[in-house]
Scaffold this motif. Structure first.
Motif, PDB file in Angstrom:
ATOM      1  N   UNK B 217       0.823  -1.212   0.000  1.00  0.00           N
ATOM      2  CA  UNK B 217       0.000   0.000   0.000  1.00  0.00           C
ATOM      3  C   UNK B 217       0.858   1.265   0.000  1.00  0.00           C
ATOM      4  N   UNK B 218       2.158   1.114   0.245  1.00  0.00           N
ATOM      5  CA  UNK B 218       3.039   2.276   0.195  1.00  0.00           C
ATOM      6  C   UNK B 218       3.771   2.381  -1.137  1.00  0.00           C
ATOM      7  N   UNK B 219       3.546   1.435  -2.034  1.00  0.00           N
ATOM      8  CA  UNK B 219       4.190   1.543  -3.327  1.00  0.00           C
ATOM      9  C   UNK B 219       3.331   2.380  -4.258  1.00  0.00           C
ATOM     10  N   UNK B 220       3.848   2.594  -5.452  1.00  0.00           N
ATOM     11  CA  UNK B 220       3.113   3.394  -6.431  1.00  0.00           C
ATOM     12  C   UNK B 220       1.767   2.734  -6.748  1.00  0.00           C
ATOM     13  N   UNK B 221       1.796   1.437  -7.054  1.00  0.00           N
ATOM     14  CA  UNK B 221       0.554   0.743  -7.400  1.00  0.00           C
ATOM     15  C   UNK B 221      -0.406   0.723  -6.217  1.00  0.00           C
ATOM     16  N   UNK B 223      -0.630   2.890  -3.836  1.00  0.00           N
ATOM     17  CA  UNK B 223      -1.206   4.231  -3.693  1.00  0.00           C
ATOM     18  C   UNK B 223      -2.334   4.407  -4.705  1.00  0.00           C
ATOM     19  N   UNK B 224      -2.086   3.936  -5.923  1.00  0.00           N
ATOM     20  CA  UNK B 224      -3.119   4.040  -6.952  1.00  0.00           C
ATOM     21  C   UNK B 224      -4.367   3.261  -6.527  1.00  0.00           C
ATOM     22  N   UNK B 226      -5.526   2.660  -3.504  1.00  0.00           N
ATOM     23  CA  UNK B 226      -6.275   3.426  -2.508  1.00  0.00           C
ATOM     24  C   UNK B 226      -7.032   4.566  -3.174  1.00  0.00           C
TER      25      UNK B 226
END
Lengths: 534, 354, 370
Positions: B217-221, B223-224, B226
């Motif tokens: 959940x902290x990666x780019x994907x 984040x997307x 969320x």
């Protein structure tokens, strides 16, 4: 009593949270009189009609000042139902019809003819059976009153748009107590022939003694059918003339004719930008034969060139398609045609491709599209830049893992909060907790963070207070000036466009009606605005 | 002074509102149970080990809710689909003759492709019916479970430990994992102090997956994902392929459910087939809701707290009640609490997004 | 134009057609005699029709498939348990059970309607969870409160431990009393005339109800809540009434169902009833937003034919009786799944079709301009 006019509105005032939208409106209406109500979007027509119709919105936002008298008696409507009972009918722009019902059922919705049954004595009168025969008779009567022929047994689903509009009108006419009928842009969806028929039926109503308030942007219709024309601008009645003593040109002038109060504000020390020379300017964005299927904002066959480094304004009345242009190019609605940016064709219907080509967009639908309401300002501002340009990311394991760089995000958010003077408790505050103006600034920051070459800004000042308005426009101008970013700004407010832009394109009927330098008088723009209204 | 007290009472009210009354009641109830337990003569360490144990069994199944909630697909009532992938992995691993802890590893390995294929199909379907996910997810789960009921009978399994002894074919309803991966994780670094038993390995495994989820959940994907859940229109306008992100979340959820059921089995000691996966979604759904998640927001903390609270009540109520009034109402209380919690969440207005 | 219409019709009746096929294949394989089949179907018609009819009104009010009809079923069971304990037998017992069930059903329907009004747009999943939730309450009442709080005298109903109700309650005293009230056998097929009369009356009531003002309001609310509200219809109230009516009918339907079965499985009779009724209705060609009395009867015939022949056919084909059992469960769920998916995709299709048309019109115009 007989001398009292049918309707009298006296000194009507209304503000939305300190924002004055109507001041001292006086309006009278006699039996059988037809008045046309004209004015730009936001002139206060709808608010005035909502007051007359007892809308919930008005009461919820603190009521109104002044008084409404019906046949000399003061009326205080608690809900639209009170207004209906007092003989006021309103046909809204959006259809309020049940799709699977016949015209007859819709005309008499919740006012059906009933027959007593055994169970209705036992329970309530909702157990009465419907008297279909009588309903058909009443509906036919109402349709006949209107003078336009529609099939009462036809399902709304299967009707052409025009007939739906007539069904709505017939519903109002079927109410025995109807004395005043408000028609809000009823011809917008009609074909020319149907519009003619509607005008005829308005004349017929007037003969029967029903007074009609007719709101439309098609000024020739007003002149054709109305006894009087009332023009509103900025919450004030600026003209109230008999129809035979005025003209389209006159009305247009009244509608837009404010002396520009916010002349091109030049901040201290601002360098004068060189004049844009259309002949040998670099075209950064060229739009050819663009159509966009955005509901309510359809765009047809638009051709438009944007010059590198300019601020281009796009103006026009609501519903004419000006919003469809950026939304279509950015791929948010179905679109077709050819868009060339920086010499390279941009495929349509793909937001990502536009963003990759360094075009950014600030949507007019701030809450729906523009913001992650439930997330922090940090996320709102950094998200597109992170996803599209891999900014604010740290890479581990040779790029296998791309980690969100919360520190960089915090920094950039703080930077924009300072730069745009966003009022908030901190970078982690949720976007939904900000005021409209500050939310708009967050939307701008989001677009700025992308570092675009071209920025579409749609209705940047809609629904925000005066102070924020000025700041937002200043921010756009300095972004354009300092970073050399081309800006295309879409707005309903001509004066705002005039004060901000270099050139202004006016959209009417889904097409570009003309492109003029911002220095032309506002009347010229106003004329273009209503030139091809559909 | 007065203003202050008004303020603080307002703040308390705000806190209660944030936390939710039902959640408060459930927490209070569990604390009450823990206090009452020793008084009525239940052994507290045993009780606590029970809760920890059940936590280690169920934690991952609850964790499986997180990705789909994040991407806006709602609560994954289609959890049984993932469970079936896990069951296929488990039975095939045993059929191929793996034993001991290796069979657990193989089960995980084998169930992964199933989870990916099923999850992709399921995700594709959910993308077609945006807005109606939860009801259809429920029935996709039911349909797949009842389809598999036939498959368990028809598929060519032969391992004598799994098939009916008489017929020589068709899997049994319950398969013992003795000699296979019973407590394969729980036995690693297990701690025993008196009556207190902590299945360290299983908890570490949960912690590992939870950490991976947190990291994702902290990666780019991530984040997307969320953002898609928070406002799909915003995400789309920021150039995100919303359908793809949703599909990834569904596959993740399905895979976690597959792993989750395997971990559950290693703790429980049995594979349960046929109608057993049927209602497995509901406890997981209500656990994460009790933990403070809503239909479109969930965190790892919600998973941990929710699983502890839910399993705490499920394990504590029967003993305490039995010792107190010789009346076992735990089943009824479980039904009312878990479904009441889901109802509560469904009737909340989904905040924000529009 | 005609072609698309044909396609639409085919799509609408695809589920019933599929079932006709399944039945046509399985019936001969199962080796069951036609007269046995006819007898079974007539019995099941009498048993289930009332229950399934209770689903129609919420569909009319736009609340979708009423998964919480089980609430009514539970109320019916409570009525029957009490009446059997009071040892009131035969038709009077049934009538009394109905009288007891009505206020309970109405109350539960009221609760359900209120909750569903808070969860607009996700009525089905919510009503589905409500049925589980109330099942918990039902168990609380029947398992713990019956005995100490609600007096239960007879030991053939009470659990040996002194409170709570046994797993099965025999309804021998009422068994098929209604079915056999007017005995009639045609060509070896026993026809439960009195039950059919009751069902027929309910059909009349439903047909009549559609013609009332309330029925009209429900149709309006079902199609567009906003427009109905603007027209002055009490939307929330109307929705609650539709749930109350449905739940009350379901309660009465359950009593008819159980008098035919002859005993109550106290803790499981109601749990599957909602699913089977909904599946049967959908098999009859109904959809989430449209259902008629015809769908009910066609559905019962097709669904229950499948229900009877599938296990037998399964046994004949695979030699395993369980396959057929699982097959019919699978089919029930699959039918509901497919119906739900079709409903949701249709909703979307209608939207996108409008867009396509607009785009096409513009393209034509562009071509004209070029």
């Amino acid at each position: 009593m007989d001398n009292a006019p049918l309707l009298e509105m006296r000194n009507i005032k209304k503000d939305f949270f300190g924002n004055q939208v109507l001041s001292d409106i006086n309006l009278t209406l006699k039996e059988g009189e037809v008045i046309g109500l004209a004015g730009e979007n936001g002139a206060g027509k709808s608010t005035l009609m909502r007051i007359l119709f007892g809308s919930d919105v008005i009461r919820e936002t603190g009521g109104y000042g002044g008084e409404v008298l019906i046949q000399g008696e003061k009326a205080d409507f608690q809900s639209p139902f009170d207004a209906i009972a007092a003989g006021i009918g309103m046909v809204h722009q959006e259809f309020s019809l049940i799709p699977g019902f016949t015209a007859t059922e819709n005309i008499l919705l919740n006012r059906e003819s009933k027959k007593k049954s055994v169970l209705s004595e036992l329970f309530s009168d909702r157990m009465d059976t419907l008297d279909r025969k009588d309903m058909e008779r009443r509906a036919a009567e109402a349709i006949q009153k209107m003078g336009v022929n529609i099939d009462g047994s036809m399902l709304i689903n299967n009707m052409p748009v025009g007939h739906k509009q007539f069904t709505e009108i017939a519903r109002e006419l079927s109410k025995e107590q109807l004395k005043i009928l408000i028609l809000d842009e009823p011809t917008a969806v009609l074909t020319e022939k149907e519009a003619e028929a509607l005008l005829d039926s308005i004349r017929g109503m007037s003969r029967r003694g029903i007074a009609v308030i007719f709101i439309t942007h098609r000024l020739h219709e007003i002149l054709e059918v109305c006894d009087r024309v009332v023009v509103m601008r900025d919450g004030v009645v600026v003209g109230d003339d008999p129809a035979d003593k005025t003209s389209e040109a006159n009305i247009t002038k009244l509608m837009v004719g404010r002396e520009v109060s916010i002349e091109r504000v030049s901040a201290e020390g601002e360098e004068k930008k060189p004049e844009i020379n259309e002949e040998n300017a670099d075209i950064i964005l060229s739009i050819k034969n663009l159509w966009v299927d955005m509901p309510g904002e359809t765009v047809r066959n638009v051709n438009l060139d944007v010059i590198d480094g300019e601020i281009l304004g796009i103006g026009g009345l609501a519903g004419q398609g000006k919003l469809g242009i950026p939304n279509g190019i950015m791929g948010l609605y179905d679109a077709g045609g050819k868009v060339v940016f920086n010499g390279q064709e941009i495929p349509l219907n793909s937001p990502r491709k536009c963003l990759d080509a360094s075009i950014a967009f600030v949507s007019e639908d701030r809450r729906g599209v523009g913001l992650l309401l439930d997330e922090s300002l940090e996320w709102n501002i950094s998200f597109p830049a992170m996803q599209v340009q891999n900014k604010f990311l740290k890479k581990y394991l040779g790029g296998l893992i791309t980690w969100r760089d919360d520190r960089a995000i915090h920094e950039v958010t703080k930077k924009y909060i300072d730069e745009l003077q966003i009022k908030c408790t901190g970078t982690r505050q949720k976007a939904k907790e900000l005021s409209g103006g500050n939310q708009q600034k967050v939307c701008l920051a989001k677009a700025f963070a992308l570092g675009p070459k071209l920025l579409f800004v749609s209705e940047p000042t809609r629904g925000i207070d005066v102070g924020a308005k000025k700041l937002v426009l200043e921010a756009l101008k300095s972004f354009n000036r300092d970073n050399g970013v081309t800006v295309v700004m879409i707005s309903s407010e001509l004066n705002e466009l005039k004060a901000t832009c270099d050139r202004i394109a006016i959209v009417s009927g889904g097409r570009i009606a003309g492109t003029l330098p911002a220095t032309v008088p506002v009347e010229a723009l106003g004329t273009l605005m209503i030139s091809q209204v559909v | 002074m007065e203003e202050n007290s008004i303020n603080s009472s307002g703040r308390i009210k705000g806190l209660i509102q944030d936390f939710g009354l039902p959640r408060l009641i459930i927490t209070g109830f569990l604390i009450l149970l823990l206090i009452v337990a020793p008084i009525v003569g239940a052994d507290l360490p045993t009780q606590i080990s029970n809760i920890i144990n059940r936590f280690s069994w169920n934690g991952i199944l609850v964790l499986a809710m997180v990705p789909m909630v994040h991407s806006g697909c709602g609560l994954n009532f289609g959890l049984p689909l993932g469970i079936i992938s896990g069951l296929l992995g488990a039975t095939i691993s045993i059929e191929l003759g793996f034993t001991g802890p290796v069979s657990f590893f193989m089960a995980v390995l084998i169930s992964t492709p199933f989870a990916i294929v099923f999850g992709s199909l399921y995700g594709w379907l959910l993308n077609k019916i945006k807005g109606g996910e939860m009801m259809i997810a429920t029935y996709v789960g039911f349909s797949s479970v009842s389809l598999m009921c036939m498959m368990w009978l028809l598929l060519p399994y032969h391992s004598p430990n799994m098939v009916w002894g008489m017929a020589g074919k068709g899997l049994r309803t319950t398969i013992s994992l003795e000699g296979y991966y019973k407590e394969a994780l729980a036995d690693i670094l297990q701690i025993n102090i008196g009556n207190l038993m902590i299945p360290t390995g299983a908890i570490l495994f949960f912690a590992l997956l939870a950490f991976l989820m947190w990291a994702f959940l902290h990666t780019k994907t991530g984040t997307a994902m969320t953002a898609v859940g928070s406002n799909p229109d915003f995400a789309r306008s920021a150039g995100i392929n919303v359908d793809k992100i949703r599909l990834i979340s569904v596959v993740m959820s399905t895979w976690l459910a597959a792993i989750g059921i395997l971990v559950y089995e290693q703790g429980f000691g049995f594979i349960q087939l046929y109608m057993a996966p049927f209602y497995m979604a509901l406890p997981a759904v209500s656990a994460i809701l009790i933990g403070g998640a809503s239909v479109n927001k969930a965190s790892i903390m919600n998973v941990v707290i929710g699983t502890i609270l839910f399993q705490g009540i499920v394990t504590m109520t029967p003993t305490v009640m039995n010792n107190m009034i010789h009346l076992d109402m735990s089943e009824v209380i479980r039904i009312i609490v878990s479904n009441g919690m889901i109802l509560y969440a469904l009737t909340r207005k989904t905040e924000g997004s529009k | 134009m005609n072609k698309t219409n044909l396609g639409d019709i085919f799509r609408r009746f695809s589920v019933p057609l599929m079932f006709v096929l399944i039945c046509a294949v399985c019936a001969p394989i199962s080796g069951l005699s036609p007269s046995y089949l006819a007898n079974e179907i007539v019995t099941r018609m009498g048993r289930n029709a009332f229950l399934i009819l209770s689903l129609l009104i919420p569909i009319m009010a736009g609340m979708g498939l009423n998964f919480s009809m089980t609430l009514g079923a539970m109320a019916g069971e409570i009525g029957l348990i009490l009446v059997s304990d009071w040892q009131i037998v035969g038709i009077p017992g049934m009538v009394l059970a109905m009288i007891i069930s009505v206020p309970i059903s109405a109350l539960l329907g009221l609760f359900c309607g209120k909750v569903l009004n808070m969860a607009k747009g996700r009525e089905m999943i919510t009503s589905y969870i409500i049925s589980f939730f109330i099942n918990g309450i039902y168990q609380l009442v029947v398992l713990y409160l019956m005995g100490p709080v609600i007096p239960i005298k007879h030991s053939n109903i009470k659990l040996p431990r002194g409170y709570g109700v046994r797993n099965t309650v025999s309804l021998l005293s009422m068994r098929q009393k209604l079915d056999n009230l007017i005995p009639l056998t045609i060509a070896g097929v026993k026809i439960p005339v009195a039950t059919f009369i009751v069902i027929f009356l309910l059909c009349l009531v439903i047909i009549w109800f559609r013609k009332t003002k309330l029925g009209q309001d429900m149709r309006a609310v079902g199609q567009d809540m906003e427009v109905s509200k603007d027209a002055g219809i009490n939307v929330e109230g109307t929705r609650i009434i539709s749930m109350v009516i449905s739940t009350v009918f379901a309660g009465v339907g359950m009593i008819i169902y159980l008098q035919n079965m002859g005993n109550i499985a106290t803790y499981s009779s109601h749990s599957q009833i909602g699913m089977f009724c909904i599946a049967a209705l959908l098999v009859g060609g109904a959809s989430v937003d449209k259902a008629s009395i015809g769908n009910v009867f066609l559905g019962i015939i097709l669904f229950h034919t499948m229900f009877i022949v599938a296990p037998k056919a399964g046994t004949v084909i695979t030699g395993d009786s369980m396959i057929g059992e699982y097959f019919r469960v699978f089919v029930s769920y699959a039918v509901i799944t497919v119906a739900l998916i079709m409903y949701e995709t249709n909703k979307r299709k209608n939207k996108s079709r409008a867009g396509e048309e607009l785009a096409r019109a513009q393209e034509e115009e562009n071509e004209g301009a070029a």
